[in-house]
Design a protein around this motif. Structure first.
Motif, mmCIF file in Angstrom:
data_model
loop_
_atom_site.group_PDB
_atom_site.id
_atom_site.type_symbol
_atom_site.label_atom_id
_atom_site.label_comp_id
_atom_site.label_asym_id
_atom_site.label_seq_id
_atom_site.Cartn_x
_atom_site.Cartn_y
_atom_site.Cartn_z
ATOM 1 N N ARG A 72 0.762 -1.322 -0.003
ATOM 2 C CA ARG A 72 -0.054 0.068 0.041
ATOM 3 C C ARG A 72 0.920 1.154 0.037
ATOM 4 N NH1 ARG A 72 -3.130 -2.970 3.529
ATOM 5 N NH2 ARG A 72 -2.300 -2.020 5.412
ATOM 6 N N TRP A 73 1.987 1.285 0.634
ATOM 7 C CA TRP A 73 2.746 2.452 0.843
ATOM 8 C C TRP A 73 4.425 2.290 0.310
ATOM 9 C CZ3 TRP A 73 -1.027 5.290 1.430
ATOM 10 C CH2 TRP A 73 -2.384 4.794 2.081
ATOM 11 N N PRO A 74 4.421 1.876 -0.850
ATOM 12 C CA PRO A 74 5.933 1.508 -1.223
ATOM 13 C C PRO A 74 6.891 2.486 -1.499
ATOM 14 C CG PRO A 74 4.295 1.315 -3.298
ATOM 15 C CD PRO A 74 3.518 1.800 -1.947
ATOM 16 N N GLY A 75 7.866 2.311 -1.014
ATOM 17 C CA GLY A 75 9.103 3.347 -0.984
ATOM 18 C C GLY A 75 8.840 4.622 0.015
ATOM 19 N N SER A 76 8.022 4.521 0.894
ATOM 20 C CA SER A 76 7.613 5.607 1.679
ATOM 21 C C SER A 76 8.304 5.522 2.855
ATOM 22 C CB SER A 76 6.175 5.821 1.931
ATOM 23 O OG SER A 76 5.678 4.686 2.671
ATOM 24 N N TYR A 77 8.455 6.507 3.800
ATOM 25 C CA TYR A 77 9.115 6.635 4.874
ATOM 26 C C TYR A 77 8.383 5.705 5.929
ATOM 27 C CZ TYR A 77 10.772 8.243 9.369
ATOM 28 O OH TYR A 77 11.280 8.266 10.675
ATOM 29 N N VAL A 78 7.104 5.831 5.928
ATOM 30 C CA VAL A 78 6.062 4.846 6.961
ATOM 31 C C VAL A 78 6.569 3.487 6.526
ATOM 32 C CG1 VAL A 78 4.023 4.921 5.321
ATOM 33 C CG2 VAL A 78 4.046 4.945 8.088
ATOM 34 N N GLU A 79 6.639 3.278 5.411
ATOM 35 C CA GLU A 79 6.927 1.888 5.008
ATOM 36 C C GLU A 79 8.201 1.182 5.649
ATOM 37 O OE1 GLU A 79 8.257 -1.226 1.356
ATOM 38 O OE2 GLU A 79 8.413 0.897 1.196
ATOM 39 N N ASP A 80 9.093 1.934 5.654
ATOM 40 C CA ASP A 80 10.462 1.516 6.198
ATOM 41 C C ASP A 80 10.534 1.645 7.860
ATOM 42 O OD1 ASP A 80 12.895 0.287 5.072
ATOM 43 O OD2 ASP A 80 14.046 1.999 5.963
ATOM 44 N N ARG A 81 9.458 2.453 8.445
ATOM 45 C CA ARG A 81 9.314 2.574 9.745
ATOM 46 C C ARG A 81 8.829 1.303 10.207
ATOM 47 N NH1 ARG A 81 13.287 5.020 11.637
ATOM 48 N NH2 ARG A 81 13.302 3.127 11.360
ATOM 49 N N LEU A 82 7.720 0.962 9.451
ATOM 50 C CA LEU A 82 7.060 -0.389 9.843
ATOM 51 C C LEU A 82 8.109 -1.542 9.664
ATOM 52 C CD1 LEU A 82 4.416 -1.979 10.716
ATOM 53 C CD2 LEU A 82 4.282 -2.523 8.341
ATOM 54 N N ARG A 83 8.879 -1.492 8.645
ATOM 55 C CA ARG A 83 9.949 -2.717 8.332
ATOM 56 C C ARG A 83 10.864 -2.696 9.421
ATOM 57 N NH1 ARG A 83 10.992 -1.818 3.539
ATOM 58 N NH2 ARG A 83 9.937 -3.536 2.863
ATOM 59 N N ASN A 84 11.097 -1.509 10.205
ATOM 60 C CA ASN A 84 12.030 -1.575 11.514
ATOM 61 C C ASN A 84 11.488 -2.171 12.491
ATOM 62 O OD1 ASN A 84 14.448 0.742 12.819
ATOM 63 N ND2 ASN A 84 12.991 -0.484 14.095
ATOM 64 N N ASP A 85 9.986 -1.827 12.920
ATOM 65 C CA ASP A 85 9.327 -2.164 13.894
ATOM 66 C C ASP A 85 8.998 -3.731 13.646
ATOM 67 O OD1 ASP A 85 8.992 0.079 14.902
ATOM 68 O OD2 ASP A 85 7.068 0.444 14.091
ATOM 69 N N TRP A 86 8.773 -4.183 12.381
ATOM 70 C CA TRP A 86 8.610 -5.621 11.991
ATOM 71 C C TRP A 86 9.845 -6.421 12.245
ATOM 72 C CZ3 TRP A 86 5.220 -9.216 12.192
ATOM 73 C CH2 TRP A 86 5.285 -10.277 11.276
#
Length: 185
Positions: A72-86
């Motif tokens: 849903r949010w490819p390449g976005s800051y929020v995508e990578d922030r979730l990746r960190n949490d995940w």
């Protein structure tokens, strides 16, 4: 209901404010409803509402739900922030296969705990991680200086003793890069 102009702006703002408040109160039901509303209204901050909703459930979700968020949010800051949490959640779960699959996509690479988990995976794979582990360990501390001491090397022990007793001497001269340096003491 027709909403126009100023009222539309205040409705959009209110959805985001309410979502942030629900996130802070850990009101998962309310946050989920506001997430659906933010997504349907295509609000500019909808990715953050989606992020807040998913992070509240991160210890319960599986990889497919996280991948759907990434889509849903490819390449976005929020995508990578979730990746960190995940990645942190996968480390807590000891789910090394999913961690190893997702870690290379972590663009910001700014979390020391994630780095430690990645180093652990390399260690479990049989790689020599001593230098990487030392670097990660020292990065977590405010280290003025450190000494590498081989306990079986009497010269290392003597140097450390001289340093600790305030009797260390040293001389470093440099010029011309690696070919021009000299070290004594």
């Amino acid at each position: 209901i027709v909403v126009t102009g100023h009222h539309w702006c205040s409705l959009r703002d209110q959805v985001i404010r309410d979502a942030r408040e629900a996130f802070g109160r850990r009101d998962r039901a309310r946050l989920s409803a506001l997430r659906a509303q933010a997504l349907s209204m295509k609000l500019q901050l909808a990715p953050w509402v989606d992020y807040w909703d998913l992070t509240q459930r991160l210890n319960e979700v599986d990889a497919s739900e996280v991948e759907a968020f990434y889509a849903r949010w490819p390449g976005s800051y929020v995508e990578d922030r979730l990746r960190n949490d995940w990645l942190l959640e996968l480390g807590r779960r000891r789910d090394w296969s999913n961690f190893a699959r997702d870690y290379p996509r972590f663009r910001m690479n700014d979390d020391r705990e994630v780095t430690c988990y990645a180093t652990l995976i390399d260690h479990l794979a049989g790689k020599d991680v001593r230098a990487a582990a030392r670097t990660a360990w020292l990065a977590q501390r405010d280290v003025f200086m450190h000494h590498h001491v081989a306990l079986q090397d009497a010269a290392d022990i003597r140097r450390l003793f001289r340093f600790l007793s305030g009797r260390a001497t040293g001389f470093v001269a440099g010029g011309g890069g690696a070919f021009g340096s000299a070290h004594l003491g």
